[in-house]
Write an enzyme that holds these catalytic residues in place. Structure first.
Site, PDB file in Angstrom:
ATOM      1  N   HIS A  33     -19.695 -67.417 -34.694  1.00  0.00           N
ATOM      2  CA  HIS A  33     -21.051 -67.897 -34.439  1.00  0.00           C
ATOM      3  C   HIS A  33     -22.048 -66.756 -34.579  1.00  0.00           C
ATOM      4  O   HIS A  33     -21.756 -65.611 -34.238  1.00  0.00           O
ATOM      5  CB  HIS A  33     -21.166 -68.477 -33.031  1.00  0.00           C
ATOM      6  CG  HIS A  33     -20.472 -69.788 -32.874  1.00  0.00           C
ATOM      7  ND1 HIS A  33     -21.020 -70.971 -33.290  1.00  0.00           N
ATOM      8  CD2 HIS A  33     -19.263 -70.097 -32.365  1.00  0.00           C
ATOM      9  CE1 HIS A  33     -20.188 -71.958 -33.032  1.00  0.00           C
ATOM     10  NE2 HIS A  33     -19.101 -71.458 -32.483  1.00  0.00           N
ATOM     11  N   THR A  85     -10.617 -56.543 -34.716  1.00  0.00           N
ATOM     12  CA  THR A  85     -12.001 -56.719 -35.140  1.00  0.00           C
ATOM     13  C   THR A  85     -12.364 -55.861 -36.348  1.00  0.00           C
ATOM     14  O   THR A  85     -13.470 -55.978 -36.865  1.00  0.00           O
ATOM     15  CB  THR A  85     -12.974 -56.386 -33.997  1.00  0.00           C
ATOM     16  OG1 THR A  85     -12.801 -55.010 -33.623  1.00  0.00           O
ATOM     17  CG2 THR A  85     -12.730 -57.280 -32.785  1.00  0.00           C
ATOM     18  N   LYS A  86     -11.449 -54.986 -36.763  1.00  0.00           N
ATOM     19  CA  LYS A  86     -11.674 -54.095 -37.905  1.00  0.00           C
ATOM     20  C   LYS A  86     -10.427 -54.106 -38.775  1.00  0.00           C
ATOM     21  O   LYS A  86      -9.339 -54.456 -38.323  1.00  0.00           O
ATOM     22  CB  LYS A  86     -11.953 -52.667 -37.435  1.00  0.00           C
ATOM     23  CG  LYS A  86     -13.206 -52.548 -36.603  1.00  0.00           C
ATOM     24  CD  LYS A  86     -13.436 -51.128 -36.172  1.00  0.00           C
ATOM     25  CE  LYS A  86     -14.701 -51.057 -35.318  1.00  0.00           C
ATOM     26  NZ  LYS A  86     -14.950 -49.709 -34.827  1.00  0.00           N
TER      27      LYS A  86
END
Length: 118
Positions: A33, A85-86
């Site tokens: 989102h 997240t990476k």
């Protein structure tokens, strides 16, 4: 092999290589989102969907979460409960670690120490 209760949300596209193992409860979420405008509800701000690539011979530990826009390199191992997240380089062991603890490469590469290792 897809473990029990694995969730794959592929709005951005999910590419999964050969011999990828997801342990129970893994989530692969190729959507997110937008929430930059604090004055508007996030549901009115749209989504991003970049996609996820998981290369060959990857093991995702129980309850690992892979977020949108990530590439996990060949032979990587993602620790149980990790939130990715990476991008994760090939042949690495990745997860959240306490400061001073170790995360490492698989094989003959050196051990790395520190906080969070991607």
């Amino acid at each position: 092999m897809i473990g029990e209760y694995t969730v794959i949300r592929g709005q951005g596209g999910v590419t999964i290589g050969d011999r990828v193992y997801t342990s129970p409860g893994t989530q692969i979420i190729a959507v997110n989102h937008v929430f930059d405008d604090a004055a508007r509800p996030f549901v009115e701000q749209g989504i991003t969907a970049e996609g996820i690539v998981i290369e060959d011979d990857v093991w995702l530990g129980s309850a690992a979460i892979v977020t949108d826009g990530v590439r996990i390199g060949q032979g990587a191992v993602i620790a149980a409960g990790a939130v990715v997240t990476k991008d994760v380089p090939p042949h690495t062991v990745a997860g959240a670690c306490r400061p001073g603890s170790s995360a490492r490469w698989r094989g003959d590469r050196p051990v790395h120490t520190g906080g969070i290792f991607y």
